[in-house]
Design an enzyme around this catalytic site. Sequence first.
Site, PDB file in Angstrom:
ATOM      1  N   GLU A 171       6.493  -0.741  13.695  1.00 44.37           N
ATOM      2  CA  GLU A 171       7.273   0.176  14.250  1.00 44.37           C
ATOM      3  C   GLU A 171       6.739   1.412  14.538  1.00 44.37           C
ATOM      4  O   GLU A 171       6.550   2.107  13.453  1.00 44.37           O
ATOM      5  CB  GLU A 171       8.551   0.053  13.615  1.00 44.37           C
ATOM      6  CG  GLU A 171       9.806   0.759  14.233  1.00 44.37           C
ATOM      7  CD  GLU A 171      10.149   2.051  13.807  1.00 44.37           C
ATOM      8  OE1 GLU A 171       9.595   3.015  14.316  1.00 44.37           O
ATOM      9  OE2 GLU A 171      10.629   2.235  12.766  1.00 44.37           O
ATOM     10  N   LYS A 199       0.894  -1.021  -0.047  1.00 44.57           N
ATOM     11  CA  LYS A 199      -0.128   0.085   0.083  1.00 44.57           C
ATOM     12  C   LYS A 199       0.945   1.393  -0.173  1.00 44.57           C
ATOM     13  O   LYS A 199       1.883   1.632   1.030  1.00 44.57           O
ATOM     14  CB  LYS A 199      -0.796   0.047   1.205  1.00 44.57           C
ATOM     15  CG  LYS A 199      -1.950   1.075   1.230  1.00 44.57           C
ATOM     16  CD  LYS A 199      -1.524   2.405   1.907  1.00 44.57           C
ATOM     17  CE  LYS A 199      -2.724   3.203   1.843  1.00 44.57           C
ATOM     18  NZ  LYS A 199      -2.135   4.733   2.206  1.00 44.57           N
ATOM     19  N   GLU A 217       6.314  11.162  21.683  1.00 46.82           N
ATOM     20  CA  GLU A 217       7.238  11.703  20.702  1.00 46.82           C
ATOM     21  C   GLU A 217       6.622  12.782  20.032  1.00 46.82           C
ATOM     22  O   GLU A 217       5.493  12.866  19.717  1.00 46.82           O
ATOM     23  CB  GLU A 217       7.285  10.337  19.698  1.00 46.82           C
ATOM     24  CG  GLU A 217       8.099  10.751  18.424  1.00 46.82           C
ATOM     25  CD  GLU A 217       8.107   9.683  17.494  1.00 46.82           C
ATOM     26  OE1 GLU A 217       9.307   9.611  16.532  1.00 46.82           O
ATOM     27  OE2 GLU A 217       7.180   8.851  17.139  1.00 46.82           O
ATOM     28  N   GLY A 227      -1.351   5.720  13.888  1.00 47.77           N
ATOM     29  CA  GLY A 227      -1.266   4.760  12.693  1.00 47.77           C
ATOM     30  C   GLY A 227      -1.417   3.332  13.069  1.00 47.77           C
ATOM     31  O   GLY A 227      -2.112   2.451  12.464  1.00 47.77           O
ATOM     32  N   GLY A 228      -0.168   2.677  13.649  1.00 42.61           N
ATOM     33  CA  GLY A 228       0.137   1.475  14.075  1.00 42.61           C
ATOM     34  C   GLY A 228      -1.211   1.109  14.855  1.00 42.61           C
ATOM     35  O   GLY A 228      -1.283  -0.275  14.634  1.00 42.61           O
ATOM     36  N   CYS A 270      13.178   7.798  13.006  1.00 42.77           N
ATOM     37  CA  CYS A 270      12.361   7.042  14.316  1.00 42.77           C
ATOM     38  C   CYS A 270      13.221   7.181  15.383  1.00 42.77           C
ATOM     39  O   CYS A 270      12.926   6.560  16.591  1.00 42.77           O
ATOM     40  CB  CYS A 270      11.841   5.599  13.700  1.00 42.77           C
ATOM     41  SG  CYS A 270      12.797   4.800  12.942  1.00 42.77           S
ATOM     42  N   GLY A 299       5.810   4.022  11.048  1.00 39.53           N
ATOM     43  CA  GLY A 299       5.167   5.079  11.338  1.00 39.53           C
ATOM     44  C   GLY A 299       4.702   5.392  12.687  1.00 39.53           C
ATOM     45  O   GLY A 299       5.282   5.256  13.721  1.00 39.53           O
TER      46      GLY A 299
END
Length: 526
Positions: A263, A182, A393, A243-244, A300, A239
């Site tokens: 992650e 995707k 974060e 989102g995760g 990240c 991401g």
Amino acid sequence: MNGNNIVACNYVTVDGKSFKGLAPSTGLQLEGDFTVADEATVNSALAAATDAYKVYKNIGKAKKAEFLRAIATEIAALGETLINRAVAESGLPAGRITGEMGRTTGQLRMFADMVEEGSWVDAVIDTALPERAPLPKPDLRRMLTAIGPVVVFGASNFPLAFSVAGGDTASALAAGCPVVVKVHPAHPGTSAMVGGAICKAAADTGMPAGVFSLLYDTGYSVGEQLVKHPQTKAVAFTGSFNGGMALIKLAQQRTALIPVFTEMGSINPVVFLPEIIQNQPKEMAAKYAASITLGAGQFCTNPGLMLAIKSPGLDTFVQEIAKAIETVPSATMLTEGIWKNYQKLSEGITAKNGITLVAESKAISSELVNQSTAKILTVTAADFLANPKLREEIFGPLSLLVIADSPQQLEAVAASLEGQLTVTIMAEKTELAQYSDLVDILSSITGRLILNGVPTGVEVCAAMQHGGPFPASSDSRYTSVGTAAIYRFVRPLAWQDWDDTLLPAELQHANPLNIWRQVNNQWTKD
């Protein structure tokens, strides 16, 4: 650069919405129209992947290795055309993209070498003991096998190395799993080029067409369909935390549960112990100003948190890092959405009680848009412990320095932190023994413990661990970087009392593939 979706390495036309890529530095549209996939396209891609899986999982190791190397060759052949498009879509400098292309092709070749050698399947053999009393022992042979079609989500901050042919795709293909990607909407043109390269490599090496598909979307519909589709057997995502977690929750709605390897970022704390900050305050400041602002802080592993005990050396460190940050020029952030979120969060944290803004970059371009403003802030350990929001974060070039009054308070701050991708300790070797309890705390919350380095920069090799306790990743037992990434997309399967000629070559008595195996508790190639 074909903007149609790719299903089983064929371009398919979808009636409906299309979009263009955007240059984040100017906000202007780029060449090319990209068609949003629909439900029929998703179904076709996963049906083709399921059919391909039946063939691809059993293709010999030499052929799989040839395929992976061919992908690397095709990507490298795109050269400046691919680099220029990736620069335009990401706002990242050409040098960074060139390095990322090398990393992408390098990890494909690394997996090819691993697959070609073959011992990664972890073959274990316990031979039969038919005369054993009171019951005979059966012949048991176990190895790792491909899990099935894998859905990979392209990442915003690595348009090559964590996207269409990045580490997730490379490790899944190496494991014997077809892949449906995707595309991240921030770099559709880059993705189209790389997708075409994979399909050319598949055709040239005789792979089943369904081994690869690539789908576009500007929202969440296609991703949701892919995760919930019954023929999807695993998901890989790099991401944000939100989102995760959204993907994990979608997978939990399935009738048949599947692994979702996410992650989700990290604040990557850096602990400065007293002696090194006293002895090298200027050196530490220069090193960390560079790390915090590298790539506009969009890694990240960006060091978003620094911890130290107050001292004259720390005062010097703060003065020096402030000078360095003020002179850092602005950089284009990956997307307008990422820039807006950074602006909101960085301004929000600066406005909080107890937070002191020490420095921010002053050289902000007036000609470009979506420009980062690097910031260094400080807070007392007491205020940090009282405000859990400060542990979240902020994706961008910002770092918060937490100043403790004592070693005990420093330990309390460390103990308050959640799971991290990295933790760094800056220390003179002679002082580490005095902080063994602190080191133990830090070891328990991270996937990678660094001594006297910077967290930015992830080596792609067998020993790398890129993944940590939640919420850094969804499963701290696995890595998304390095050869061990392959183990996300396999499962163990045991054969009991099978005739030797019917077993996979990896488990046959004569060891025709000449791989390392554990036979009756002994590692051998016999």
